[in-house]
Design an enzyme around this catalytic site. Structure first.
Site, short mmCIF file in Angstrom:
data_model
loop_
_atom_site.label_atom_id
_atom_site.label_comp_id
_atom_site.label_asym_id
_atom_site.label_seq_id
_atom_site.Cartn_x
_atom_site.Cartn_y
_atom_site.Cartn_z
N GLU A 1 1.86 -0.37 -4.88
CA GLU A 1 0.88 0.62 -5.28
C GLU A 1 1.55 1.98 -5.44
O GLU A 1 2.00 2.59 -4.47
CB GLU A 1 -0.24 0.76 -4.24
CG GLU A 1 -1.35 1.64 -4.75
CD GLU A 1 -2.10 2.45 -3.70
OE1 GLU A 1 -3.21 2.89 -3.99
OE2 GLU A 1 -1.56 2.65 -2.59
N ASP B 1 0.81 -1.21 0.00
CA ASP B 1 0.00 0.00 0.00
C ASP B 1 0.85 1.27 0.00
O ASP B 1 1.86 1.35 0.71
CB ASP B 1 -0.87 -0.02 1.27
CG ASP B 1 -1.86 1.11 1.32
OD1 ASP B 1 -2.74 1.15 0.46
OD2 ASP B 1 -1.76 1.96 2.23
C1 NOJ Z 1 -4.26 3.24 -0.77
C2 NOJ Z 1 -5.42 2.30 -0.54
O1 NOJ Z 1 -5.71 1.64 -1.73
C3 NOJ Z 1 -6.55 3.15 -0.02
O2 NOJ Z 1 -7.76 2.45 -0.02
C4 NOJ Z 1 -6.18 3.67 1.33
O3 NOJ Z 1 -7.18 4.52 1.80
C5 NOJ Z 1 -4.85 4.42 1.28
N1 NOJ Z 1 -3.85 3.76 0.50
C6 NOJ Z 1 -4.30 4.59 2.66
O4 NOJ Z 1 -3.86 3.35 3.17
#
Ligand code: NOJ
Ligand code: MG
Length: 545
Positions: A273, A209
């Site tokens: 990500e 993440d």
């Molecule tokens: C990216 C995640 O996909 C999202 O859903 C989340 O709110 C943020 N990162 C914070 O962790």
């Protein structure tokens, strides 16, 4: 090549993204849970062509969390939240996934913890706390305000004052999600142990993440004005370009350290990500050159202008950037974006589904995408996502893409026996697993057919990709081939009929967005007429070009 060499599983697999709160609720509390997922694993892959046929699953977070950001605020990285079940349920899920020949990836959340995590409680207790430096603290500015201009992604400053110790702590997202300090070796060790814990349990990898913001500028310099920012129109969090609050050079070594841990276990895979263009993606691939088991997500298809030319040139350029060991991937939707059908409409969505499942690289399918789901309508009083609630008026709320999975035409769509945590889509009576399974040309059957073709066809998994210069500018065409097998894909990006002349010896029509299984016939004189937004795949007979 060594005859014992086997392609890694992620060269074959389609990765299915489950948002666990919304997949299936087994205990009637209205929230999806692990047992619910177990009950529906046969839908994903039962070993026959009746099931969807995906070979890997990624779960959004299931760790202990107060759910301020629905699980992305973690209190305990190595325990399961009771809302989802127990560790025993998780172990059973993992065993059941493996029994069906699938892989399981977890969501790794290294950028921040929950404000209730014991590390943060210890850190905030005193300026002298041994864990103080595990988070990012700074004195107030001269006027008592935040230390710099960094903004939270979810509205307001990225800093919150801790009254007790008189310093601000930094949070890229909610104030309930303080950012960890990845410059601190203790943080690194503890967070790498989290990876080891789950690898030892048997998981096959991670989606990581919010990677891009992991390391921040050491001296906390202000971010710079964003020249593309339009007041009142753009997301207020985009007022500054995050040149200092994210994307620091040291990031490479942090990602490299994840890869080192994963490299100790065979057959693992890591997806990061980060919303980046091709040059940015190249840098992240570089981070794990020694252990090529890592790929940054490629989200770019979600933002391209519509047109055969735009898609062809992006994909050609992306392919050309990749090193020989880099594995591509394509994402069309996730729990943070409006659903694919909402963004492009149902016909274009099918075309892009076909594109994604016939390209070289890992296709990532967000639950419900295979059903052709659009956004769910969510009333103001039904809202759950803190982002949409904190920053109203910009269409930022993510609940619309996180609705319960529709399994059948029952009133609760077969999702729960209780009150669903988010409303059931109004389309659930006809767009659901049970109905679509029976309709030969449903979106579900299109995905199912293409996913199975993909797993069974070396040309679609390991084969090369080469785009074609066709005689119709609205049609994007490419070849996927190995020495023994060749396919041709043609996709009409126009909303009118399009005729293309195919060169060489074209064989059977094997798949398509309209006629899902194709009709098995060869096109006459190489001429193919495609309907609006129609895509087709043909076999090519060797000797042609
Ligand atoms: C990216 C995640 O996909 C999202 O859903 C989340 O709110 C943020 N990162 C914070 O962790
Ligand atoms: Mg439940």
């Amino acid at each position: 090549m060594n005859p014992a060499y086997q392609e890694p599983w992620y060269h074959r697999a389609t990765l299915y993204h489950i948002y666990p709160l919304s997949f299936a609720d087994s205990d009637g509390d209205g929230f999806g849970d692990l047992k619910g997922i177990i009950q529906h694993l046969d839908y994903l892959n039962d070993g026959t062509s009746e099931s969807l046929g995906v070979e890997a699953i990624w779960l959004s977070p299931v760790y202990v969390s107060p759910m301020a950001d629905w699980g992305y605020d973690v209190v305990d990285h190595t325990a399961i939240d009771p809302r989802f079940g127990t560790m025993a349920d998780f172990e059973r899920l993992l065993a059941e996934v493996h029994r069906r020949g699938m892989k399981l990836l977890l969501d790794y959340v290294p950028n921040h913890t929950s404000i209730l995590h014991e590390w943060f409680e210890e850190a905030r207790a005193s300026r002298k706390s041994l864990k103080r430096d595990w988070y990012i603290w700074a004195d107030p500015a001269g006027d008592g305000g935040p230390p710099n201009n960094w903004l939270s992604r979810f509205g307001g400053p990225a800093w919150t004052l801790d009254e007790t110790t008189g310093q601000y702590y930094m949070h890229s997202f909610l104030p309930e999600q303080p950012d960890l300090n990845w410059r601190n070796p203790g943080v690194r060790d503890a967070m790498l142990d989290v990876l080891r814990f789950w690898l030892d349990k048997g998981v096959d990898g991670f989606r990581t993440d919010a990677v891009y913001g992991l390391v921040k500028d050491k001296v906390l310099r202000d971010d710079e004005p964003n020249p593309n920012y339009r007041p009142g129109i753009s997301d207020p969090a985009d007022m500054f370009s995050r040149v200092h609050s994210s994307g620091q050079q040291e990031l490479g070594s942090v990602i490299g350290s994840f890869c080192e841990v994963l490299a100790h276990k065979a057959d693992t895979f890591l997806l990061s990500e980060a919303y980046l263009n091709i040059a940015g993606l190249r840098d992240l691939y570089q981070a794990c050159r020694e252990h090529p088991l890592h790929a940054p997500f490629n989200f770019n298809l979600m933002g391209l202008s519509w047109g055969a030319h735009y898609f062809r040139s992006f994909i050609d350029e992306y392919e050309a950037m990749l090193g020989p060991n880099d594995w591509p991937n394509y994402v069309l939707g996730n729990h943070d974006r409006h659903r694919l059908v909402k963004r492009v409409g149902p016909q274009r969505a099918r075309l892009l589904g076909m594109l994604q499942l016939t390209l070289r690289g890992l296709p990532v399918v967000y639950y419900g995408e295979e059903l052709g789901l659009s956004d769910t309508h969510v009333n103001k009083n039904q809202r759950r996502d803190p982002w949409g609630i904190r920053v109203p008026g910009y269409g930022l709320g993510r609940d619309v893409a996180r609705g319960p999975m529709p399994w059948n035409s029952d009133i609760d769509a077969g999702f729960t026996t209780g009150v669903p945590w988010l409303p059931i889509a109004s389309t659930a009576a006809h767009l659901n697993v049970e109905q679509e399974s029976r309709q030969p040309s449903s979106s579900l059957n299109l995905y199912r057919h293409l996913i199975h073709l993909r797993t069974q066809s070396p040309a679609l998994t390991e084969g090369d990709y080469r785009s074609l210069q066709l005689d119709n500018p609205y049609v994007y065409g490419y070849i996927r081939e190995t020495e023994l097998q060749r396919f041709l894909v043609i996709l009409n990006f126009d909303n009118h009929h399009a005729v293309v002349t195919l060169k060489g010896k074209v064989g059977a029509w094997v798949a398509g967005t309209e006629v899902v299984d194709g009709d098995g016939q060869e096109p006459l004189d190489g001429l193919v007429e495609l309907g609006p937004y129609e895509g087709r795949m043909y076999e090519l007979i060797r000797g042609g070009k």
